[in-house]
Write a protein that holds these residues in place. Structure first.
Motif, PDB file in Angstrom:
ATOM      1  N   LEU A  70      24.859  27.301 -11.310  1.00 30.37           N
ATOM      2  CA  LEU A  70      25.931  27.683 -12.228  1.00 30.37           C
ATOM      3  C   LEU A  70      27.290  27.585 -11.567  1.00 30.37           C
ATOM      4  O   LEU A  70      28.268  27.120 -12.172  1.00 30.37           O
ATOM      5  CB  LEU A  70      25.672  29.104 -12.740  1.00 30.37           C
ATOM      6  N   TRP A  73      28.180  23.944 -11.260  1.00 25.84           N
ATOM      7  CA  TRP A  73      28.537  23.418 -12.589  1.00 25.84           C
ATOM      8  C   TRP A  73      29.939  23.861 -13.001  1.00 25.84           C
ATOM      9  O   TRP A  73      30.724  23.087 -13.550  1.00 25.84           O
ATOM     10  CB  TRP A  73      27.499  23.893 -13.593  1.00 25.84           C
ATOM     11  N   PHE A  74      30.269  25.120 -12.709  1.00 24.18           N
ATOM     12  CA  PHE A  74      31.590  25.635 -13.083  1.00 24.18           C
ATOM     13  C   PHE A  74      32.689  24.954 -12.273  1.00 24.18           C
ATOM     14  O   PHE A  74      33.730  24.578 -12.806  1.00 24.18           O
ATOM     15  CB  PHE A  74      31.625  27.146 -12.876  1.00 24.18           C
ATOM     16  N   GLY A  77      33.629  21.482 -13.326  1.00 29.89           N
ATOM     17  CA  GLY A  77      34.317  21.347 -14.611  1.00 29.89           C
ATOM     18  C   GLY A  77      35.829  21.265 -14.506  1.00 29.89           C
ATOM     19  O   GLY A  77      36.502  20.935 -15.496  1.00 29.89           O
ATOM     20  N   ARG A  91      33.653  15.783 -27.013  1.00 23.19           N
ATOM     21  CA  ARG A  91      32.511  16.703 -26.962  1.00 23.19           C
ATOM     22  C   ARG A  91      31.300  16.011 -27.575  1.00 23.19           C
ATOM     23  O   ARG A  91      31.274  15.722 -28.781  1.00 23.19           O
ATOM     24  CB  ARG A  91      32.837  17.990 -27.698  1.00 23.19           C
ATOM     25  N   TRP A 105      39.946  22.765 -17.477  1.00 25.07           N
ATOM     26  CA  TRP A 105      38.508  22.930 -17.230  1.00 25.07           C
ATOM     27  C   TRP A 105      37.731  22.490 -18.452  1.00 25.07           C
ATOM     28  O   TRP A 105      38.156  22.664 -19.597  1.00 25.07           O
ATOM     29  CB  TRP A 105      38.182  24.404 -16.920  1.00 25.07           C
ATOM     30  N   ARG A 106      36.565  21.908 -18.189  1.00 28.88           N
ATOM     31  CA  ARG A 106      35.700  21.456 -19.272  1.00 28.88           C
ATOM     32  C   ARG A 106      34.264  21.761 -18.891  1.00 28.88           C
ATOM     33  O   ARG A 106      33.914  21.784 -17.693  1.00 28.88           O
ATOM     34  CB  ARG A 106      35.853  19.953 -19.517  1.00 28.88           C
ATOM     35  N   PRO A 107      33.428  21.984 -19.844  1.00 37.73           N
ATOM     36  CA  PRO A 107      32.000  22.156 -19.535  1.00 37.73           C
ATOM     37  C   PRO A 107      31.360  20.814 -19.213  1.00 37.73           C
ATOM     38  O   PRO A 107      31.324  19.912 -20.059  1.00 37.73           O
ATOM     39  CB  PRO A 107      31.425  22.760 -20.813  1.00 37.73           C
ATOM     40  N   VAL A 108      30.889  20.678 -18.000  1.00 36.07           N
ATOM     41  CA  VAL A 108      30.291  19.414 -17.565  1.00 36.07           C
ATOM     42  C   VAL A 108      29.018  19.143 -18.368  1.00 36.07           C
ATOM     43  O   VAL A 108      28.299  20.068 -18.749  1.00 36.07           O
ATOM     44  CB  VAL A 108      29.998  19.467 -16.056  1.00 36.07           C
ATOM     45  N   ILE A 110      28.863  18.353 -21.262  1.00 36.30           N
ATOM     46  CA  ILE A 110      29.130  18.614 -22.684  1.00 36.30           C
ATOM     47  C   ILE A 110      30.396  17.886 -23.128  1.00 36.30           C
ATOM     48  O   ILE A 110      30.398  17.194 -24.137  1.00 36.30           O
ATOM     49  CB  ILE A 110      29.259  20.123 -22.958  1.00 36.30           C
ATOM     50  N   ASP A 111      31.469  18.061 -22.342  1.00 36.49           N
ATOM     51  CA  ASP A 111      32.742  17.412 -22.641  1.00 36.49           C
ATOM     52  C   ASP A 111      33.034  16.348 -21.590  1.00 36.49           C
ATOM     53  O   ASP A 111      32.714  16.525 -20.407  1.00 36.49           O
ATOM     54  CB  ASP A 111      33.892  18.421 -22.641  1.00 36.49           C
ATOM     55  N   THR A 112      33.630  15.265 -22.068  1.00 35.59           N
ATOM     56  CA  THR A 112      34.162  14.228 -21.177  1.00 35.59           C
ATOM     57  C   THR A 112      35.635  14.024 -21.525  1.00 35.59           C
ATOM     58  O   THR A 112      36.062  14.295 -22.656  1.00 35.59           O
ATOM     59  CB  THR A 112      33.394  12.908 -21.331  1.00 35.59           C
TER      60      THR A 112
END
Length: 384
Positions: A70, A73-74, A77, A91, A105-108, A110-112
């Motif tokens: 986690l 992953w954070f 992002g 997304r 920041w983006r959720p890896v 999930i978002d590019t």
């Protein structure tokens, strides 16, 4: 010779799996080695209460792995958008939002993010042989400058907006050149070709909403094919000479025309002044005649005499004085008194008749008498 090769004299002391005491230990157990390694990290071990059961991963180890994953992953992002760029967030492959420059920041997974340069001006060029309206071939090159104003439309409304703009530019340029003569493309009509191409290009690309804004286009000097380049260079040179001669003629006209207008105004003013002068003189003569007429009616003879004397005085004042005596001899003598006075350095006003020679005095008396007799006869004749 290898340690286990036959014929080694039955010497088995070189077996690597025997200890120094000669006891056979066999190869190492890999499973046991892995269990010991995982045990050091708390991921495995022997089950308590069991006799030789298999090792497993405890809940504590699973949680630690999950926390580490986690955190990774954070941290993954975080991303940065450059000052000149805008970020287009997707997304699951669909457009989500636009982000400005800076740290985001983006959720890896999930978002590019797609980075689009929106500040810098881009450039594209097109060049080729093109047919003009008068069926001539010219080589034309045009550069177009543009920039991205809407990143979303730039990425999703068309496929490869830069390529679409390049093809639209080439099409617009060929259309304009095809409706223009070759002389206009090469010389005086280049600015019209550039403006028409820009207008047509904007009309073509605006309906597609590509998110592009055309800043400017630059039409480079067109040139004919190499086979006829020399002839067209001569034609262009002649055209430039014509324009230069026209400019010189216009400059000469601007220089001469004000002088001519000034002379015309001066002549008109002089004519007007002469007209007024003649009118005033005529009016003066009329006024003098009106004053003289009553006097003439009262004394005609005296008035005629005075007019006659005034006329002679005016005439003699403008002519040299010459006295002639022909009574004493056949020889005619003349004497210009003004020339004699000039030689003596005297003025006419200071001249004394007593200093004139005897011949001159006699001549003047006789001349005066003859003049008086002639004038008397004229007056008599006039009175008759």
């Amino acid at each position: 010779m290898a340690w286990n090769q036959p014929g080694n004299g039955g010497n088995n002391d070189r077996d690597p799996w025997k200890n120094q005491g000669g006891k056979d230990q066999g190869p190492p157990d890999l499973d046991e080695a892995l269990r010991k390694l995982f045990a050091k990290f708390g991921f495995g071990g022997k089950k308590r209460g069991g006799s030789g059961g298999n090792s497993g991963i405890p809940a504590k180890g699973v949680g630690l792995i999950a926390i580490i994953a986690l955190v990774v992953w954070f941290i993954a992002g975080f991303y940065t958008v450059k000052e000149a760029d805008r970020g287009v967030v997707l997304r699951f492959g669909n457009f989500h939002t636009l982000v400005e420059s800076g740290l985001h920041w983006r959720p890896v997974f999930i978002d590019t993010v797609e980075h689009v340069d929106v500040n810098n001006i881009r450039s594209d060029s097109t060049e080729g042989f093109m047919l003009t309206q008068d069926e001539n071939v010219v080589v034309v090159q045009l550069d177009v400058q543009y920039r991205v104003v809407d990143p979303r439309n730039y990425l999703f409304n068309v496929v490869n907006a830069d390529s679409v703009l390049s093809k639209a530019t080439d099409s617009a340029l060929r259309y304009v050149v095809g409706h223009t003569t070759m002389d206009e493309v090469l010389t005086r009509g280049r600015e019209d070709v550039r403006a028409s191409t820009l207008e047509l290009l904007e009309e073509t690309v605006n309906p597609y909403n590509m998110g592009l804004q055309i800043v400017d286009i630059n039409l480079l000097p067109a040139r004919p094919p190499e086979a006829v380049k020399d002839a067209f260079d001569d034609a262009i040179s002649a055209q430039e000479d014509e324009e230069r001669f026209i400019r010189e003629a216009e400059a000469y006209a601007r220089e001469v025309e004000p002088l001519a207008r000034g002379q015309v105004r001066r002549l008109l003013q002089e004519a007007q002044a002469y007209k007024e002068q003649i009118i005033l003189e005529a009016q003066g003569e009329v006024a003098r005649f009106n004053e003289l007429l009553p006097q003439y009616k009262q004394a005609p003879e005296v008035t005629r005499e005075r007019i006659y004397l005034d006329t002679l005085q005016e005439l003699y004042s403008k002519t040299p004085k010459v006295f002639v005596d022909v009574e004493g001899s056949n020889n005619m003598m003349y004497l210009p008194l003004d020339k004699i006075l000039e030689k003596q350095g005297r003025n006419v006003s200071s001249f004394s008749p007593s200093r004139v020679p005897t011949e001159v005095s006699g001549s003047s008396n006789s001349s005066s008498s003859s003049s008086n007799s002639g004038r008397s006869s004229n007056r008599g004749g006039g009175r008759d």
